[in-house]
Design an enzyme around this catalytic site. Structure first.
Site, short mmCIF file in Angstrom:
data_model
loop_
_atom_site.label_atom_id
_atom_site.label_comp_id
_atom_site.label_asym_id
_atom_site.label_seq_id
_atom_site.Cartn_x
_atom_site.Cartn_y
_atom_site.Cartn_z
CB ALA A 239 -8.84 5.99 -13.64
CE LYS B 7 -2.32 1.07 3.85
NZ LYS B 7 -3.40 1.24 4.84
CB THR C 141 -6.32 1.33 -13.08
OG1 THR C 141 -5.81 1.57 -14.39
CG2 THR C 141 -5.49 2.03 -12.02
CE1 TYR C 142 -1.65 -0.13 -17.94
CE2 TYR C 142 -4.01 -0.53 -17.95
CZ TYR C 142 -2.88 0.00 -18.55
OH TYR C 142 -2.97 0.64 -19.74
CB SER D 102 -2.60 2.85 -16.47
OG SER D 102 -2.01 4.00 -17.06
#
Length: 115
Positions: free
Chosen positions: A75, A9, A57-58, A25
């Site tokens: 996003a 995180k 997302t990535y 992304s």
């Protein structure tokens, strides 16, 4: 049996950009990615403290030590520049492995830099 557990995180970083007309992304400062044990292309959950939005997302690698946190594509509609977000990744592992696993958590400063 495999279960999905919290892996890492980035806690409370500021959105520096939102680029609607992009493939998609989240672009993250490379130094933050490394510190949080994230790799390019990894799936992440982004939680917006300001408005409660949650999205997946990535990761795309951003310039090292730039402090960049940029939501791209659709996003970008879920954030405003200046919003505070938490970026979370998860991993699949066995129950036994998960019992001993220690997630990586980083706490960048107000400029998205590592203390």
């Amino acid at each position: 049996m495999m279960i999905q557990v919290f892996k890492s995180k980035i806690h409370r970083v500021k959105v520096t950009q939102a680029e609607l007309h992009y493939v998609g992304s989240i672009t993250i400062d490379e130094a933050l990615m490394e510190a949080a044990n994230l790799i390019e292309g990894e799936r992440v959950q982004v939680v917006n403290i300001n408005n409660g939005e949650r999205l997946e997302t990535y990761v795309i690698k951003g310039e090292r030590n730039s402090g960049m946190i940029c939501l791209n594509g659709p996003a970008a509609r879920k954030v405003q520049v200046g919003d505070i977000v938490i970026i979370i990744s998860y991993a699949f592992m066995s129950v036994e492995e998960a019992k001993n696993f220690k997630p990586t958590i980083i706490f960048p400063d107000e400029n998205n830099r590592l203390p």
